[in-house]
Scaffold this motif. Structure first.
Motif, PDB file in Angstrom:
ATOM      1  N   ARG A 111     -32.290  41.306  20.939  1.00 15.05           N
ATOM      2  CA  ARG A 111     -31.428  40.776  19.883  1.00 15.05           C
ATOM      3  C   ARG A 111     -31.241  41.772  18.733  1.00 15.05           C
ATOM      4  N   ASP A 112     -32.186  42.702  18.587  1.00  8.63           N
ATOM      5  CA  ASP A 112     -32.060  43.672  17.491  1.00  8.63           C
ATOM      6  C   ASP A 112     -31.573  45.040  17.975  1.00  8.63           C
ATOM      7  N   TYR A 113     -31.028  45.096  19.202  1.00  8.51           N
ATOM      8  CA  TYR A 113     -30.495  46.368  19.694  1.00  8.51           C
ATOM      9  C   TYR A 113     -29.374  46.849  18.762  1.00  8.51           C
ATOM     10  N   PRO A 114     -29.349  48.150  18.431  1.00 11.07           N
ATOM     11  CA  PRO A 114     -28.295  48.680  17.548  1.00 11.07           C
ATOM     12  C   PRO A 114     -26.957  48.800  18.290  1.00 11.07           C
ATOM     13  N   ILE A 115     -26.249  47.710  18.376  1.00  8.80           N
ATOM     14  CA  ILE A 115     -25.017  47.634  19.164  1.00  8.80           C
ATOM     15  C   ILE A 115     -23.857  48.301  18.432  1.00  8.80           C
ATOM     16  N   SER A 116     -23.098  49.112  19.177  1.00  9.76           N
ATOM     17  CA  SER A 116     -21.841  49.684  18.689  1.00  9.76           C
ATOM     18  C   SER A 116     -20.730  49.254  19.640  1.00  9.76           C
ATOM     19  N   ILE A 117     -19.627  48.833  19.071  1.00  8.31           N
ATOM     20  CA  ILE A 117     -18.508  48.319  19.856  1.00  8.31           C
ATOM     21  C   ILE A 117     -17.248  49.076  19.481  1.00  8.31           C
ATOM     22  N   SER A 118     -16.533  49.549  20.484  1.00  2.69           N
ATOM     23  CA  SER A 118     -15.248  50.212  20.259  1.00  2.69           C
ATOM     24  C   SER A 118     -14.187  49.456  21.039  1.00  2.69           C
ATOM     25  N   ALA A 119     -13.020  49.252  20.422  1.00  6.33           N
ATOM     26  CA  ALA A 119     -11.973  48.497  21.111  1.00  6.33           C
ATOM     27  C   ALA A 119     -10.605  48.985  20.677  1.00  6.33           C
TER      28      ALA A 119
END
Length: 307
Positions: free
Chosen positions: A137-145
């Protein structure tokens, strides 16, 4: 059972027009809209919304809040396509495939908030993996769209299809303040404990989205592989009419992703790519289909069936 009356408030925007087109000609509901001269008349709008069974709000956020505030009839049910109520705990989030039996929750809800286009892809990819404990749940998520310009609404269509279309920027990254309004929605419904980094962009095509999320296997739990992530998504969406998980071999053979490949459908296609300790989660869908009008109609069908 009587035929439900469905009122579309705001049927002239990109989402409202799509919903209107999809519902025209159906004999299992009575479709109501207001004539142009009455669309901005608060009394006419309030009367229409209180006389319907289900209201579909395709309005700016403040107007959607005002429309909901005008409801005095407790029997009226609402699907709000704006972002006004998406993180409100009193509203049901309208992504039917988000978790087991969530479609049943939507079917019996009185207030449903339609998901945003970008969150549809992000939540669709992340929620099953986080619920299964494969992504923390604390993963450093990066999202590109990247989305088609219709994601800007009528302004985007005018920019790219109007008289000054030749001057339109062919590709533009935006949201550089890292505070896009979809971030809280993505965080809440993905199950993340930390805010993801979200970098959206528009391209010079009318509709369609490609959304990607990179992961590093060394930051995941021991033994987690791309194949396990893929298997989790495959299990979660098994038998789904609207969500497809592409096989690993098929994904490996791909050399590119066209954001337009599911245009004019209500489907969401998910993929997992893996190489050298890196994984790329990807989603392709129509921002006006599964990302907006298609999801609203799916929610409407569930609510009519659950009445």
């Amino acid at each position: 059972m009587s035929i439900p009356v469905v009122f579309i408030d705001g049927d002239q925007g990109t989402t409202g027009l799509q919903i209107h087109q999809r519902l025209q000609g159906r004999d299992d509901l009575q479709l109501v809209t207001l004539p142009a001269a009455s669309r901005k008349d608060p009394e006419r709008r309030a009367a229409a919304i209180n006389a319907c069974d289900i209201a579909l709000l395709c309005l700016p956020d403040d107007a959607a809040r005002a429309a909901v505030a005008s409801i005095s009839n407790p029997a009226v049910r609402v699907i709000d396509a704006s972002s006004a109520h998406r993180t409100d705990p009193d509203w049901v989030y309208g992504f039917a495939q988000m978790s087991e039996r969530h479609d049943e929750v939507i079917a019996h809800a009185s207030r449903v908030s339609n998901p945003g286009c970008y969150p549809t892809g992000a939540v669709g990819l992340l929620r099953p993996l986080i619920d299964a404990g494969l992504v923390s749940r604390d993963y450093p998520i990066s999202i590109s769209a990247v989305s088609g310009y219709s994601g800007k609404g009528r302004a985007g269509v005018d920019e790219f299809e109007g008289p000054d279309a030749a001057q339109a920027t062919p590709f533009q990254v935006y949201g550089l303040g890292l505070a896009h309004k979809h971030v809280p929605e993505i965080q809440q419904y993905s199950g993340l404990s930390e805010r993801p980094v979200f970098v959206p962009s528009y391209g010079s095509f009318r509709q369609g989205i490609v959304l990607t999320i990179p992961l590093q296997l060394r930051l995941l739990a021991p033994g987690v592989t791309g194949a396990r992530l893929h298997a989790c998504l495959e299990r979660h969406y098994a038998g789904s009419e609207f969500v497809e998980v592409v096989g690993m071999d098929e994904a490996k053979a791909m050399t590119g992703l066209d954001p337009r490949q599911l245009n004019d459908t209500d489907r969401l296609r998910l993929m997992v790519f893996e190489n050298a300790g890196h994984v790329l989660l990807a989603a392709v869908f129509d921002n006006l289909g599964k990302g907006a009008a298609g999801a609203a109609v799916q929610n409407l069908n569930l609510m009519i069936a659950g009445a």
